[in-house]
Motif scaffolding. Structure first.
Motif, PDB file in Angstrom:
ATOM      1  N   VAL A 165      15.375 101.897 -68.793  1.00  0.00           N
ATOM      2  CA  VAL A 165      14.025 103.222 -68.742  1.00  0.00           C
ATOM      3  C   VAL A 165      14.789 104.843 -68.149  1.00  0.00           C
ATOM      4  O   VAL A 165      14.531 105.464 -68.652  1.00  0.00           O
ATOM      5  CB  VAL A 165      12.912 102.693 -67.238  1.00  0.00           C
ATOM      6  N   ASP A 214      17.070 105.508 -71.395  1.00  0.00           N
ATOM      7  CA  ASP A 214      15.345 106.129 -72.372  1.00  0.00           C
ATOM      8  C   ASP A 214      16.829 106.937 -73.495  1.00  0.00           C
ATOM      9  O   ASP A 214      16.599 107.993 -74.166  1.00  0.00           O
ATOM     10  CB  ASP A 214      14.932 106.893 -72.062  1.00  0.00           C
ATOM     11  N   ALA A 259      10.872 105.830 -73.956  1.00  0.00           N
ATOM     12  CA  ALA A 259      10.208 105.441 -72.928  1.00  0.00           C
ATOM     13  C   ALA A 259       8.943 106.338 -72.575  1.00  0.00           C
ATOM     14  O   ALA A 259       7.702 105.151 -72.093  1.00  0.00           O
ATOM     15  CB  ALA A 259      11.262 105.997 -71.838  1.00  0.00           C
ATOM     16  N   LYS A 260       8.627 107.052 -73.498  1.00  0.00           N
ATOM     17  CA  LYS A 260       7.088 107.397 -72.824  1.00  0.00           C
ATOM     18  C   LYS A 260       5.908 107.174 -73.630  1.00  0.00           C
ATOM     19  O   LYS A 260       5.113 106.937 -72.980  1.00  0.00           O
ATOM     20  CB  LYS A 260       7.550 109.513 -73.483  1.00  0.00           C
ATOM     21  N   GLN A 316       4.854 103.422 -71.175  1.00  0.00           N
ATOM     22  CA  GLN A 316       4.782 103.608 -69.808  1.00  0.00           C
ATOM     23  C   GLN A 316       3.851 102.793 -68.655  1.00  0.00           C
ATOM     24  O   GLN A 316       4.229 102.144 -67.621  1.00  0.00           O
ATOM     25  CB  GLN A 316       4.198 104.969 -69.502  1.00  0.00           C
ATOM     26  N   LYS A 317       3.496 102.091 -69.780  1.00  0.00           N
ATOM     27  CA  LYS A 317       1.994 100.918 -69.485  1.00  0.00           C
ATOM     28  C   LYS A 317       2.692  99.744 -68.874  1.00  0.00           C
ATOM     29  O   LYS A 317       2.862  98.911 -67.900  1.00  0.00           O
ATOM     30  CB  LYS A 317       1.179 100.335 -70.549  1.00  0.00           C
ATOM     31  N   ILE A 322       5.962  99.581 -68.450  1.00  0.00           N
ATOM     32  CA  ILE A 322       6.841 100.415 -67.656  1.00  0.00           C
ATOM     33  C   ILE A 322       7.077  99.917 -66.200  1.00  0.00           C
ATOM     34  O   ILE A 322       7.373  99.154 -65.815  1.00  0.00           O
ATOM     35  CB  ILE A 322       8.045 101.587 -67.641  1.00  0.00           C
ATOM     36  N   GLU A 323       5.213 100.400 -65.752  1.00  0.00           N
ATOM     37  CA  GLU A 323       5.076  99.911 -64.508  1.00  0.00           C
ATOM     38  C   GLU A 323       4.215  98.669 -64.564  1.00  0.00           C
ATOM     39  O   GLU A 323       4.232  98.285 -63.389  1.00  0.00           O
ATOM     40  CB  GLU A 323       3.613 100.838 -64.505  1.00  0.00           C
TER      41      GLU A 323
END
Ligand code: ADP
Ligand code: GN1
Ligand code: MG
Length: 374
Positions: free
Chosen positions: A180, A183, A188-189, A192-193, A195-196
């Motif tokens: 992450v 990147d 990564a952008k 995000q969902k 990754i979270e």
């Protein structure tokens, strides 16, 4: 193009290196593995029907030491052969049989340093991508449970670690964080969902490892990659006849084998399904697997292992999702992909399954604990 080059090399050179029986006819790609390149090679013989073998190019960027890998597989399959024979079974069908090279080696290294190995083909059996027939998943569970039981007296210290930290979920999480941060692909952008979702479950990653380190759960010889498509099911009886893909047989935990089977086989949809509304963990399949697995391996498990078995399904699914997402962020260098964003699609199904298992965890635990006698 690459396939064409590989095919020419295989037909002109590689197939001649092995103790295959007959005159080479043709070769075709086989199966849906994510790691090695697998082929069926056909040979003509004089008075009997043609015979086929499995030929594999070992993925040495992942399986870095083919000699120790093949020694592991030789040791494990010899052990299984002996037990299968003692039980009156047919070892050529009920375990993998390595076909050696003409000079007696376990694999062939070609001029480009690519490594090849061969196995007898398990005939009259099918490799399923989903539990599409009633009873199939139960039978696969029995076979994986039996596999673990048959290896329970295998000298674990003789096995080498073919892939370092394979089911070390803490390390998988660290690699994910690094991917992450770096990147590399600028992806990564857009995720995000996802990754979270992973970050919110960081604490789950250490639970099993912590217990292993404190010796509260035992290390066992495990398969570590117990997808439904790593087992051959007999065409007549639908029994799990032969556990294949032995690259990751190493000391591990029962959680790795149980959890990974649920992750793949108890899912209502394919691992790369893009319509997430179709993806959930089928509690009936979960129950089937628990019953089949514990009917073989149940009596060897400790109370602590029973207590965490349901959780292990979630953990292994989370781990696999983390691995797919990490590979996506790093530019798809590990798992074979067949379309753009394939690894992201795979990660998303895993996270959907994790969320669904979290909702069903109480029920899953009740099912497992109803089998615990100690
Ligand atoms: P990968 O590590 O890439 O998953 P596998 O060893 O699982 O490779 O092999 C890929 C596929 O090839 C399997 O899923 C199965 O369909 C087929 N296969 C592998 N070994 C055999 C065998 N001995 N007999 C018949 N089919 C096999
Ligand atoms: C790979 O080799 P295969 O396709 O049976 C992977 C497993 C993953 C699985 C996900 C050596 O399994 O760990 O769970 O993909 N094998 C290796 O489908 O990394
Ligand atoms: Mg496989």
């Amino acid at each position: 193009m690459e396939n064409k080059i590989i095919d020419t090399k295989i037909t002109a050179e590689v197939v001649n290196q092995f103790e295959f029986n007959g005159e080479f006819i043709h070769i075709e790609p086989l199966g849906q593995g994510h790691i090695n390149s697998t082929y069926a090679v056909y040979f003509r013989r004089e008075t009997v029907p043609p015979i086929r073998y499995v030929l594999q190019r070992i993925n040495t960027s992942i399986l870095k030491n083919p000699l120790t890998l093949m020694k592991n597989i030789e040791g494990v399959t010899n052990h299984l052969r002996k037990k299968i024979m003692e039980a009156g079974g047919n070892p050529d069908r009920e375990t993998l049989t390595i076909v050696k090279t003409k000079d007696g080696k376990l694999f062939y290294e070609d001029g480009d340093k690519e490594c090849w190995r061969a196995y007898l083909f398990i005939e009259d059996a099918t490799c399923y991508q989903s539990a599409e027939k009633p009873g199939l998943f139960y039978n696969s569970a029995k076979a994986f449970g039996r596999f673990q039981k048959l290896l329970s007296d295998y000298p674990a210290e003789t096995l080498s670690e073919t892939i370092e930290k394979f089911h070390n979920t803490v390390n998988r999480y660290k690699n994910f964080e690094k991917a992450v941060q770096e990147d590399r692909m600028g992806r990564a952008k857009d995720v995000q969902k996802e990754i979270e979702f992973v970050k919110a479950r960081k604490d789950d990653c250490g639970i099993v490892l912590d217990l292993i380190e404190k010796k509260e759960i035992p290390l066992r010889v495990t398969h570590n990659d117990t997808k439904l498509n790593n087992i051959m099911m007999d065409n007549e009886t639908n029994e799990g006849i032969c556990v294949i893909d032995l690259d990751t047989v190493m000391p591990g935990s029962v959680f790795y084998d149980f959890g990974d089977s649920i992750r793949f086989g108890a899912s209502s949809a394919a691992e790369d399904e893009t319509d997430l509304s179709k993806v959930y963990m089928d509690i009936n399949l979960f129950k089937e697997y628990v019953e089949g697995f514990l009917s073989e391996a149940g009596e060897t498990l400790t109370k602590k292992e029973y207590e965490l078995l349901a959780f292990s399904a979630k953990l292994l699914t989370l781990e696999c999702g983390i691995r797919f997402l990490t590979d996506y962020l790093e530019g798809d260098t590990y798992f074979k992909i067949h379309r753009e964003h394939h690894n992201l699609d795979r990660a998303r199904t895993q996270f959907k399954l994790v969320a669904n298992m979290e909702e069903k965890m109480e029920m899953m635990n009740e099912i497992v604990m109803s089998h615990c006698k100690n």
